[in-house]
Design an enzyme around this catalytic site. Structure first.
Site, PDB file in Angstrom:
ATOM      1  N   ASP A 213       0.844  -1.194   0.000  1.00 15.50           N
ATOM      2  CA  ASP A 213       0.000   0.000   0.000  1.00 15.50           C
ATOM      3  C   ASP A 213       0.882   1.248   0.000  1.00 15.50           C
ATOM      4  O   ASP A 213       2.061   1.196   0.365  1.00 15.50           O
ATOM      5  CB  ASP A 213      -0.886  -0.031   1.255  1.00 15.50           C
ATOM      6  CG  ASP A 213      -1.691   1.241   1.415  1.00 15.50           C
ATOM      7  OD1 ASP A 213      -2.461   1.569   0.496  1.00 15.50           O
ATOM      8  OD2 ASP A 213      -1.529   1.910   2.453  1.00 15.50           O
TER       9      ASP A 213
ATOM     10  N   ASP B   6      -0.467   5.226   0.564  1.00 16.70           N
ATOM     11  CA  ASP B   6      -0.828   6.287   1.503  1.00 16.70           C
ATOM     12  C   ASP B   6      -1.044   5.709   2.901  1.00 16.70           C
ATOM     13  O   ASP B   6      -1.890   4.840   3.098  1.00 16.70           O
ATOM     14  CB  ASP B   6      -2.089   6.997   1.021  1.00 16.70           C
ATOM     15  CG  ASP B   6      -2.270   8.362   1.653  1.00 16.70           C
ATOM     16  OD1 ASP B   6      -1.507   8.688   2.581  1.00 16.70           O
ATOM     17  OD2 ASP B   6      -3.166   9.096   1.231  1.00 16.70           O
TER      18      ASP B   6
END
Length: 266
Positions: A11, A13
């Site tokens: 991932d 953010d």
């Protein structure tokens, strides 16, 4: 300790950066994966940017990244449709990252009798956008949602995400969309295929129990939670109860994760 997985879906953010600020150790984590020749991809629900733009923003922060290492929900939606219905007629509610992905996938962009409505984040969304989307969908177009995020973190706090716009469209039409991004499995399964691994050989690394860890579980992957963003030591138990599952591994920061990749004990 030694992590048992052969590749990783990472991932962005909250895991590698906050806004335009790199999470401490993010550059070293990617450097360690490259040093060990461990395959990985960046997987993001953000549909507004192209893979090239995402990779460039990572490099500006000091995180090594190539466009071909980036999987976005926009590209995922475009591939899903191109595989299912090549050359389909598509109406777009979204920004240039989504539009570019759909065009590059050979889909026909139109506002006249579309076969599909593909919706992502759209910061120009207004009443007319909602009216047209409702007209298309109630007229028979299938509804595809890039990602269900209700809120997006930014420099000035939280802003409405694609899921919030979708809530209005669903209220107007009574139709639930097919969702591509996390926590659903479509984007993750595409990324696993790109890695050339099985789901069991792959782990998702992320900071969000609802989206990242949920997506890993739904896709049959291993799950590694970093307490670098949405999920913290303080709210971890709340999220475990809310989601009904626990990550396979939990690291308080990226340096702990790097040590695990190096086979060191905590």
């Amino acid at each position: 300790m030694n992590l048992r997985w052969k590749g990783f879906l990472i991932d962005l953010d909250g895991t590698l950066y906050h806004g335009s600020q790199m999470v401490p150790g993010a550059d070293e984590l990617i450097g360690e994966l490259n040093r060990q020749n461990i395959p990985f991809l960046f997987v993001t629900n953000n549909s507004s940017r192209t893979p090239s733009e995402v990779a460039e923003s990572l490099r500006v922060m000091g995180i090594p990244a190539l466009p071909e290492q980036v999987c976005t929900s926009a590209v995922g939606a475009a591939r899903h449709l191109a595989d299912k219905d090549p050359g389909a007629r598509v109406a777009v509610v979204g920004e240039h990252g989504l539009l570019t992905a759909l065009i590059e996938a050979g889909l026909v962009i139109t506002e006249e009798h579309p076969d599909y409505v593909v919706q992502g984040i759209d910061r120009q969304f207004n009443y007319e956008t909602l009216r047209k989307a409702a007209e298309w969908i109630t007229g028979g177009a299938a509804y595809i949602l890039t990602n269900p995020d209700l809120l997006l973190p930014g420099q000035n706090g939280l802003s409405p995400g694609a899921g919030t716009l979708s809530a209005a469209i669903q209220a107007a039409t009574g139709i639930k969309p097919v969702t591509i991004g996390k926590p659903e499995s479509i984007l993750m399964l595409q990324a696993i295929e790109r890695l050339g691994l099985t789901a069991a050989e792959t782990a998702v690394i992320g900071d969000n129990m609802l989206t990242d860890i949920g997506a890993g579980k739904n896709a049959g992957c291993g799950t590694i939670l970093t307490l670098t963003g949405v999920t913290t030591e303080q709210n971890l138990n709340h999220y475990k109860e809310l989601t009904g599952h626990s990550p396979d591994e939990i690291f308080k920061d990226l340096y702990e994760l790097i040590s695990a990749l190096q086979g060191k004990e905590r």
